[in-house]
Design a protein around this motif. Structure first.
Motif, PDB file in Angstrom:
ATOM      1  N   ARG A 317       0.881  -1.320  -0.481  1.00 17.39           N
ATOM      2  CA  ARG A 317       0.130  -0.095  -0.076  1.00 17.39           C
ATOM      3  C   ARG A 317       0.690   1.107   0.184  1.00 17.39           C
ATOM      4  NH1 ARG A 317      -3.239  -3.387   4.164  1.00 17.39           N
ATOM      5  NH2 ARG A 317      -1.993  -2.452   5.516  1.00 17.39           N
ATOM      6  N   ARG A 318       2.237   1.337   0.536  1.00 18.10           N
ATOM      7  CA  ARG A 318       3.182   2.246   0.505  1.00 18.10           C
ATOM      8  C   ARG A 318       3.680   2.317  -1.129  1.00 18.10           C
ATOM      9  NH1 ARG A 318       2.955   5.926   2.622  1.00 18.10           N
ATOM     10  NH2 ARG A 318       4.495   6.450   3.626  1.00 18.10           N
ATOM     11  N   GLY A 319       3.625   1.504  -1.945  1.00 16.16           N
ATOM     12  CA  GLY A 319       4.725   1.681  -3.374  1.00 16.16           C
ATOM     13  C   GLY A 319       5.154   0.653  -3.658  1.00 16.16           C
ATOM     14  N   ALA A 386       2.698  -1.211  -7.871  1.00 14.71           N
ATOM     15  CA  ALA A 386       4.009  -0.893  -8.522  1.00 14.71           C
ATOM     16  C   ALA A 386       3.784  -0.286  -9.277  1.00 14.71           C
ATOM     17  CB  ALA A 386       4.792  -2.312  -8.478  1.00 14.71           C
ATOM     18  N   GLY A 387       2.299   0.646  -9.764  1.00 10.23           N
ATOM     19  CA  GLY A 387       1.746   1.613 -10.852  1.00 10.23           C
ATOM     20  C   GLY A 387       2.400   1.046 -12.257  1.00 10.23           C
ATOM     21  N   SER A 388       2.813   2.109 -13.442  1.00  9.79           N
ATOM     22  CA  SER A 388       3.051   1.694 -14.258  1.00  9.79           C
ATOM     23  C   SER A 388       4.401   1.336 -14.496  1.00  9.79           C
ATOM     24  CB  SER A 388       2.942   2.830 -15.654  1.00  9.79           C
ATOM     25  OG  SER A 388       3.410   2.620 -16.586  1.00  9.79           O
ATOM     26  N   ILE A 389       4.702  -0.075 -15.095  1.00  6.39           N
ATOM     27  CA  ILE A 389       5.971  -0.360 -15.111  1.00  6.39           C
ATOM     28  C   ILE A 389       6.795  -0.578 -16.162  1.00  6.39           C
ATOM     29  CG2 ILE A 389       7.209  -2.910 -14.119  1.00  6.39           C
ATOM     30  CD1 ILE A 389       5.668  -3.267 -12.450  1.00  6.39           C
ATOM     31  N   GLU A 390       7.785  -0.106 -15.950  1.00  9.02           N
ATOM     32  CA  GLU A 390       8.641  -0.167 -17.360  1.00  9.02           C
ATOM     33  C   GLU A 390       9.957  -0.330 -17.721  1.00  9.02           C
ATOM     34  OE1 GLU A 390      10.170   3.543 -21.053  1.00  9.02           O
ATOM     35  OE2 GLU A 390       9.163   3.536 -18.961  1.00  9.02           O
ATOM     36  N   VAL A 391      10.278  -1.969 -18.261  1.00  8.20           N
ATOM     37  CA  VAL A 391      11.346  -1.943 -18.499  1.00  8.20           C
ATOM     38  C   VAL A 391      12.398  -1.623 -19.274  1.00  8.20           C
ATOM     39  CG1 VAL A 391      12.634  -3.885 -19.380  1.00  8.20           C
ATOM     40  CG2 VAL A 391      11.008  -4.562 -18.120  1.00  8.20           C
ATOM     41  N   VAL A 392      13.905  -0.759 -19.005  1.00  6.08           N
ATOM     42  CA  VAL A 392      14.839   0.095 -19.472  1.00  6.08           C
ATOM     43  C   VAL A 392      15.269  -0.463 -19.467  1.00  6.08           C
ATOM     44  CG1 VAL A 392      13.521   2.367 -18.407  1.00  6.08           C
ATOM     45  CG2 VAL A 392      15.335   1.002 -17.014  1.00  6.08           C
ATOM     46  N   PRO A 393      16.792   0.450 -20.699  1.00  7.88           N
ATOM     47  CA  PRO A 393      18.367  -0.280 -20.844  1.00  7.88           C
ATOM     48  C   PRO A 393      18.521  -0.021 -19.268  1.00  7.88           C
ATOM     49  CG  PRO A 393      17.535   1.358 -22.646  1.00  7.88           C
ATOM     50  CD  PRO A 393      16.306   1.300 -21.484  1.00  7.88           C
ATOM     51  N   ALA A 394      20.042  -1.133 -18.567  1.00  9.70           N
ATOM     52  CA  ALA A 394      20.730  -1.539 -18.269  1.00  9.70           C
ATOM     53  C   ALA A 394      21.144   0.105 -16.881  1.00  9.70           C
ATOM     54  CB  ALA A 394      21.537  -2.159 -17.887  1.00  9.70           C
ATOM     55  N   ASP A 395      21.410   1.016 -18.342  1.00 13.11           N
ATOM     56  CA  ASP A 395      22.620   2.665 -18.307  1.00 13.11           C
ATOM     57  C   ASP A 395      21.207   3.787 -17.837  1.00 13.11           C
ATOM     58  OD1 ASP A 395      20.952   1.964 -20.460  1.00 13.11           O
ATOM     59  OD2 ASP A 395      23.375   3.202 -20.899  1.00 13.11           O
ATOM     60  N   ALA A 396      20.082   2.752 -17.570  1.00 13.37           N
ATOM     61  CA  ALA A 396      18.853   4.114 -17.307  1.00 13.37           C
ATOM     62  C   ALA A 396      18.631   4.068 -15.510  1.00 13.37           C
ATOM     63  CB  ALA A 396      17.564   3.851 -18.350  1.00 13.37           C
ATOM     64  N   ALA A 397      18.193   5.416 -15.363  1.00 11.21           N
ATOM     65  CA  ALA A 397      18.235   5.876 -13.960  1.00 11.21           C
ATOM     66  C   ALA A 397      16.972   4.627 -12.864  1.00 11.21           C
ATOM     67  CB  ALA A 397      18.011   6.581 -13.509  1.00 11.21           C
ATOM     68  N   PRO A 398      16.846   3.518 -12.027  1.00 10.68           N
ATOM     69  CA  PRO A 398      15.944   3.447 -11.456  1.00 10.68           C
ATOM     70  C   PRO A 398      14.997   3.934 -10.724  1.00 10.68           C
ATOM     71  CG  PRO A 398      17.357   2.574 -10.678  1.00 10.68           C
ATOM     72  CD  PRO A 398      18.220   3.654 -11.309  1.00 10.68           C
ATOM     73  N   VAL A 402       6.661   4.956  -5.380  1.00 11.97           N
ATOM     74  CA  VAL A 402       6.490   5.610  -3.678  1.00 11.97           C
ATOM     75  C   VAL A 402       6.115   6.851  -3.710  1.00 11.97           C
ATOM     76  CG1 VAL A 402       7.408   6.217  -1.678  1.00 11.97           C
ATOM     77  CG2 VAL A 402       8.275   3.412  -2.652  1.00 11.97           C
ATOM     78  N   ASP A 403       6.655   7.845  -4.388  1.00 13.39           N
ATOM     79  CA  ASP A 403       7.093   9.401  -4.004  1.00 13.39           C
ATOM     80  C   ASP A 403       5.351   9.652  -5.920  1.00 13.39           C
ATOM     81  OD1 ASP A 403       7.666   9.796  -2.280  1.00 13.39           O
ATOM     82  OD2 ASP A 403       9.643   9.569  -3.561  1.00 13.39           O
ATOM     83  N   GLY A 404       5.016   8.843  -6.306  1.00 14.20           N
ATOM     84  CA  GLY A 404       3.820   9.522  -7.372  1.00 14.20           C
ATOM     85  C   GLY A 404       3.974   9.112  -8.408  1.00 14.20           C
ATOM     86  N   GLY A 405       5.819   8.522  -8.944  1.00 20.17           N
ATOM     87  CA  GLY A 405       6.144   8.634  -9.553  1.00 20.17           C
ATOM     88  C   GLY A 405       6.161   6.733 -11.213  1.00 20.17           C
ATOM     89  N   PRO A 713       5.525   7.572  10.755  1.00 17.74           N
ATOM     90  CA  PRO A 713       4.255   7.395  10.101  1.00 17.74           C
ATOM     91  C   PRO A 713       4.049   6.435   9.739  1.00 17.74           C
ATOM     92  CG  PRO A 713       4.912  10.081   9.704  1.00 17.74           C
ATOM     93  CD  PRO A 713       5.684   9.169  10.247  1.00 17.74           C
ATOM     94  N   LEU A 714       3.636   5.604   9.473  1.00 15.77           N
ATOM     95  CA  LEU A 714       2.970   4.660   8.784  1.00 15.77           C
ATOM     96  C   LEU A 714       2.081   4.117   7.161  1.00 15.77           C
ATOM     97  CD1 LEU A 714       1.280   2.386  11.712  1.00 15.77           C
ATOM     98  CD2 LEU A 714       3.030   1.471  10.477  1.00 15.77           C
ATOM     99  N   GLY A 715       1.731   5.592   7.233  1.00 13.42           N
ATOM    100  CA  GLY A 715       1.448   5.825   6.142  1.00 13.42           C
ATOM    101  C   GLY A 715      -0.482   6.491   6.472  1.00 13.42           C
ATOM    102  N   ARG A 716      -0.970   7.232   4.964  1.00 15.08           N
ATOM    103  CA  ARG A 716      -2.211   7.791   4.927  1.00 15.08           C
ATOM    104  C   ARG A 716      -2.964   6.874   5.784  1.00 15.08           C
ATOM    105  NH1 ARG A 716      -6.084   8.849   1.616  1.00 15.08           N
ATOM    106  NH2 ARG A 716      -7.557  11.211   1.798  1.00 15.08           N
ATOM    107  N   GLN A 717      -3.762   6.529   6.215  1.00 15.56           N
ATOM    108  CA  GLN A 717      -4.786   6.077   6.547  1.00 15.56           C
ATOM    109  C   GLN A 717      -4.898   4.822   7.407  1.00 15.56           C
ATOM    110  OE1 GLN A 717      -8.114   5.549   3.360  1.00 15.56           O
ATOM    111  NE2 GLN A 717      -9.326   7.832   3.709  1.00 15.56           N
ATOM    112  N   GLU A 718      -3.316   4.398   7.768  1.00 13.93           N
ATOM    113  CA  GLU A 718      -3.196   3.211   8.066  1.00 13.93           C
ATOM    114  C   GLU A 718      -2.855   3.218  10.019  1.00 13.93           C
ATOM    115  OE1 GLU A 718      -1.790   0.681   6.694  1.00 13.93           O
ATOM    116  OE2 GLU A 718      -1.864   1.407   5.443  1.00 13.93           O
ATOM    117  N   THR A 719      -4.356   3.084  10.512  1.00 14.95           N
ATOM    118  CA  THR A 719      -5.354   3.295  11.259  1.00 14.95           C
ATOM    119  C   THR A 719      -5.222   1.437  12.341  1.00 14.95           C
ATOM    120  OG1 THR A 719      -7.642   2.475  11.028  1.00 14.95           O
ATOM    121  CG2 THR A 719      -6.417   5.317  10.922  1.00 14.95           C
TER     122      THR A 719
END
Length: 801
Positions: A317-319, A386-398, A402-405, A713-719
Motif C-alpha cells: 500500500r506504500r508503493g 507498483a504503478g506503471s512498470i517500464e523495463v528500461v536499458p541497463a544504464d538507465a536510472a531505476p 512511492v512518490d507517485g512516479g 508514520p505508517l502512512g495515510r489511513q494506516e490505522t
C-alpha cells in the motif's frame, strides 16, 4: 678356550634383556596407573546431552547443546547395528580383554609398509578409554595409559556396558554424537527403526565422519558401507545374500526437520534466555533439560505467517521502492548459479518464501525474469500496486512509485517475487507475482485468557534479520487501545454503558515554567464532534474527547493505579494524554491487561514454560503445584504467580460487552468476519506511528501491533483497523478453525434494561429506538425518558452543562 663362560654371559645378557624391560614395564605400570582416572566413574556415565524444548503437543521446537547427543540404552539399539560397529571397528571385541595384540601387530606391520599411519589397532574399549578418560594427544605414553585403562574397564564393566558407552559417545559427523543423534541427523529416524543398510552406513563413519558423510559424498559413504557389510559377512553376523540385499537397498538421506526453527524462533529464544539466566550456560547446553512450553505449534506457524503477510500487504500500500539491486551481465550468471546451489538446491517444491529474480525484458503485459535455471514472468496488471512498470536499458536510472512516479526497472534489476506454483512448467515460463521485502515490523502474541499460557509469540517479521522481540521488549504507544482500561476504571467509579457524555471541543491551557502558554485541543480521529454520546458509543467509535473527559473526572492517579492492577508495569504519564495512549507499553502487557476482562476479573500472569525437568526426570520448575509431591524445594519454584482477582466479574463482563460493540458497530469491524462473539479494540496513535488490535474470544486472546523500529508514520489511513487488525483476523481464523464458537459468560448479577439512546434513560416498551443495555447491580437508571428529569448532580460533568 672353553665355551661355558661365553654361554654363561650370553644367558645372563638374555636374562637381563628380558628382566630389565619387564621390570621397567612393571615399574612404568605402577608409576602411570597411580595417576590414571578411576574406571569406576564410568558406571555413572553422564556425558553432555541435548536440552530439548517441546511445544504443548510434544513436538520438539528447539534444541540447545555443545554436543548433540541423546543417550539411549543398548536394548533400544538394533542387534545388527551393534554387529556392524563391532565388525568394522573391533572384530574380536567379544573375545579380548581390552587389548587385541594380534590386531595391534597387524596394524603396526601395515603402517611400516606404508611409511605412515594407515590403520589403528585400538579396540572399542581403548577408544572409550581415550574418549572419556584421556586427552586425544598422539603420544606413546597416552597409548600406554589407554591400554591400562582398557584392561581395567574390561574387569569392571560388561561388554554391553562398554558398548553402551561407545555407541553413545562416538562422534559420527555433522554435530551428532552417538548413534541416536546420528540416526536422527541422517535418516530422521529413531535408532531402533534403522535397517541393516542404514546400520552399515553409520558403522562406516567413525574412521572419517567428514570424508564418508552421506550428506557430502554419498558415493564414498556407499563404498564404506560395502566394506562394513563384507566385514559382517566375514564375522558371521550376516550371510552374503543379506549383504547384497542391504547394499542394493535404496537409502534416502532425510535431514532432521527444522521447520520450526525459523517460525518459532522468537518464542524459543525467550525460553532460552530464561533457562540461561535461571540455570546457567553450562546446565543449559550440557545437562539435557526437558522443557515443556505452552506453545501451540500450529498457532505459532499461523501467527508468523499472519504477521509476515500483513506486513507485505501494508508495504504494497506504500508503493514500490524500486529494484533491490542492479547486476551487470557478468554478475547475472554468478547470481543464477548461486541460486541453483542454494535457494533451488532441493527444487521448486522446497521454495515457500519469496525469492529474488533478475529482470531480463518485458512485453506489453508482462515483465520477463530469470531465477535459477528457469524463465519467469509476472503480469503488470497483478503488480498494479507498483504503478506503471517500464523495463528500461541497463544504464538507465531505476525508480519506484512511492512518490507517485513511474516504476522503471533497468535490465539486470533484482526484484523479489513469489512463485504462484511450485510445479515445473511443461512449457513456457514460471508464473510469479511481484513482491517486496517489507520495511515495517510487526508483533503478535496469543494467550489463553483463563490460564495465561502463551500459545504463540511473534516478535518481528524475520528472526534471522532481527532478534529483537517486539512482543515483549518493544514499548510502543498504544493509542486508543488503552481506552478499555480507562472505561473499566470509570465503570468502577459509577459510570454505566448508558451514561451520556457530551462530545464537544475542549481546550486545555497550561503555563509552562518558561512562562509560555501551552494549549492542547484533543480531537477525534475524523476531526468531528458528535454531541451527546453514550459510553458504549464512545468506545465503539473510539471517541477521544469523551475519553479525556472521563479520565479527568475519575482522576489520572486512579486510572494509573487501575492499569497497574491489570498488569501494566511500564511508566505511565500522569496527565490527561494518558486517555489517548501517550505512554508506551509492550504487547505482552496489553495481553495481560485485557486477559483480566476475558477472565472475569481475575489476573493471570503470562507463562510460556509449563514444566522443566532435569535429565533424570526430576521436576525443577512447574506452573502446577501438583508436580511437587513434597512441596517446593530450594531449587524448585513455580514459574508464575498465582491468579488473583483484581476487578469484579460485573466490571469485567461490562467492559467485554462494550468491546463487543467495538467489533459489531465500530472500528473493530474486521473481526466480525470470524462469525462468532468477539471483543476487541483498535489502537492508533495521533501521528499513525503505531497500529494495534487487541481482541479475544472466550478461549483465546491475541494482540497485534505494527510499526517501524525507527518511529515514523505508517502512512495515510494506516490505522489499527487497517494496519494491525488483518493480521489478528488471519491468525484467529486459523487458530479457531477447530474451536466451537462460544458466548461470553454473563454473571448472574448483571441486570438488563431498555434504554433510550437519546438520553440514556429507561425507554417505554413501545419506544421506536430503544435497545437493551447491561448494568452492574443497582446501577440501571430509574427514570424514564418521558419524565424529562433534570440531570442529577453527579451527572453534571458528564453532560458538560
Amino acid at each position: 678356550m672353553s665355551l661355558r663362560p661365553v654361554v654363561k654371559y650370553i644367558a645372563l645378557a638374555l636374562a637381563a634383556a628380558i628382566l630389565i624391560p619387564a621390570v621397567a614395564l612393571v615399574g612404568a605400570y605402577y608409576y602411570v596407573s597411580a595417576s590414571l582416572p578411576k574406571v569406576d566413574t564410568l558406571s555413572d556415565y553422564r556425558p553432555p546431552v541435548i536440552t530439548r524444548v517441546y511445544s504443548s503437543n510434544g513436538e520438539i521446537i528447539a534444541e540447545y547443546f555443545k554436543e548433540r547427543r541423546i543417550v539411549v540404552p543398548v536394548e533400544r539399539m538394533p542387534r545388527q547395528l551393534i554387529q556392524a560397529f563391532v565388525a568394522a571397528e573391533d572384530a574380536n571385541f567379544f573375545q579380548h580383554e581390552g587389548i587385541d595384540l594380534p590386531s595391534i601387530a597387524r596394524a603396526a606391520l601395515k603402517n611400516l609398509r606404508a611409511g605412515g599411519i594407515v590403520q589403528g589397532g585400538s579396540t572399542i574399549t581403548q577408544q572409550v578409554a581415550k574418549s572419556l578418560l584421556l586427552t586425544p594427544e598422539r603420544k606413546f605414553s597416552r597409548k600406554f595409559k589407554e591400554a591400562i585403562l582398557a584392561w581395567r574397564m574390561e574387569q569392571r564393566l560388561s561388554k554391553e556396558g562398554i558398548l553402551y558407552l561407545y555407541l553413545n559417545q562416538i562422534y559420527l559427523g555433522h554435530g551428532a554424537y552417538g548413534v541416536q543423534a546420528a540416526a536422527e541427523n541422517y535418516y530422521n529416524k529413531d535408532v531402533k527403526d534403522l535397517t541393516l543398510a542404514e546400520c552399515a552406513m553409520l558403522a562406516g563413519l567413525p574412521q572419517a565422519p567428514s570424508r564418508y558423510s552421506p550428506y557430502r559424498n554419498f558415493e564414498r559413504a556407499k563404498v564404506r558401507q560395502q566394506y562394513v557389510l563384507e566385514r559382517m559377512v566375514k564375522e558371521g553376523f550376516i550371510d552374503a545374500a543379506q549383504a547384497v540385499q542391504a547394499f542394493e537397498q535404496a537409502i534416502e538421506i532425510h535431514p532432521r526437520e527444522n521447520r520450526y526453527i525459523r517460525d518459532a524462533a522468537y518464542f524459543t529464544e525467550q525460553v532460552r534466555r530464561y533457562l540461561e539466566n535461571r540455570f546457567g550456560e553450562e546446565v543449559l547446553y550440557t545437562q539435557g533439560l526437558e522443557v515443556h512450553t505452552s506453545m501451540d505449534l500450529d498457532q505459532q506457524l499461523a501467527a508468523q505467517t499472519a504477521v509476515r503477510e500483513n506486513l507485505r500487504a501494508h508495504d504494497k500500500r506504500r508503493g514500490f521502492r524500486g529494484p533491490l539491486d542492479i547486476l551487470t551481465e557478468e554478475q547475472v550468471g554468478d547470481f543464477l548459479d548461486e541460486q541453483m546451489n542454494g535457494t533451488f538446491a532441493d527444487g521448486l517444491a522446497a521454495v515457500t518464501e519469496p525469492v529474488r529474480a533478475v529482470v531480463t525484458g518485458s512485453t506489453k503485459s508482462t515483465v520477463k525474469l530469470r531465477l535459477g535455471r528457469w524463465q519467469a514472468v509476472f503480469d503488470k496488471q497483478q503488480a498494479k500496486w507498483a504503478g506503471s512498470i517500464e523495463v528500461v536499458p541497463a544504464d538507465a536510472a531505476p525508480s519506484g512509485n512511492v512518490d507517485g512516479g513511474k516504476t522503471r526497472l533497468p535490465l539486470g534489476s533484482i526484484v523479489e517475487v513469489r512463485l504462484i506454483s511450485s510445479e515445473e512448467p511443461e512449457e513456457g515460463a514460471l508464473r510469479v507475482e511481484l513482491e517486496q521485502p517489507p520495511l515495517a515490523q510487526g508483533a503478535l502474541v496469543a494467550m489463553d485468557p483463563k490460564t495465561g499460557l502463551v500459545t504463540a509469540m511473534v516478535g518481528g517479521a524475520d528472526f534471522s534479520q532481527s532478534q529483537f522481540n517486539r512482543a515483549v521488549q518493544a514499548q510502543r504507544l498504544p493509542g486508543s487501545a488503552i481506552k478499555p482500561i480507562i472505561f473499566a476504571a470509570a465503570l468502577d467509579k459509577g459510570y454505566t454503558p448508558a451514561t451520556m457524555i457530551l462530545d464537544n471541543p475542549l481546550i486545555y491551557r497550561e503555563q509552562a515554567e518558561s512562562g509560555e502558554l501551552n494549549v492542547w485541543k484533543p480531537k477525534n480521529y475524523e476531526n468531528k464532534f458528535h454531541g451527546m454520546t453514550t459510553l458504549r458509543e464512545a468506545l465503539a467509535h473510539s471517541r477521544n474527547v469523551v475519553t479525556v473527559k472521563i479520565l479527568e473526572d475519575i482522576g489520572v492517579g486512579y486510572a494509573i493505579n487501575y492499569a497497574r492492577k491489570l498488569g501494566i508495569e511500564s511508566p505511565l504519564a500522569r496527565d490527561l494524554t494518558l486517555a489517548l495512549g501517550s505512554s508506551a507499553v509492550t504487547p505482552m502487557e496489553m495481553a495481560t491487561a485485557f486477559s483480566v476482562f476475558a477472565n472475569g476479573g481475575v489476573r493471570v500472569s503470562p507463562a510460556y514454560i509449563k514444566r522443566i525437568e532435569d535429565r533424570d526426570g526430576r521436576v525443577l520448575e512447574s506452573i502446577d503445584p501438583a508436580d511437587f509431591s513434597q512441596g517446593l524445594q530450594a531449587d524448585q519454584r513455580l514459574l508464575r504467580q498465582e491468579p488473583v482477582r483484581v476487578i469484579s466479574p460485573e466490571t469485567a463482563y461490562l467492559t467485554t460487552n462494550l468491546m463487543e460493540s467495538v467489533v459489531q458497530e465500530g472500528t473493530g469491524w474486521r473481526a466480525r468476519s470470524l462469525g462468532r462473539p468477539v471483543a476487541g479494540k483498535t489502537g492508533t496513535t495521533n501521528d499513525l506511528k503505531d497500529a494495534w488490535f487487541v481482541g479475544y474470544v472466550p478461549q483465546l486472546l491475541a494482540v497485534s501491533w505494527v510499526g517501524y523500529d525507527q518511529e515514523r508514520p505508517l502512512g495515510r489511513q494506516e490505522t489499527g483497523s487497517r494496519a494491525a487488525a488483518p493480521a489478528w483476523v488471519e491468525f484467529m481464523q486459523s487458530a479457531l478453525r477447530e474451536v466451537a464458537p462460544r458466548h461470553f459468560t454473563v454473571p448472574d448479577s448483571i441486570e438488563f434494561a431498555p434504554i433510550d439512546p437519546k438520553n440514556g434513560l429507561l425507554a417505554v416498551e413501545d419506544a421506536p429506538d430503544l435497545y437493551i443495555e447491561a448494568f452492574a447491580p443497582g446501577t440501571a437508571p430509574t427514570s424514564y425518558s418521558m419524565d424529562k428529569e433534570k440531570p442529577r448532580a453527579e451527572d453534571f460533568f458528564r453532560l458538560d452543562l
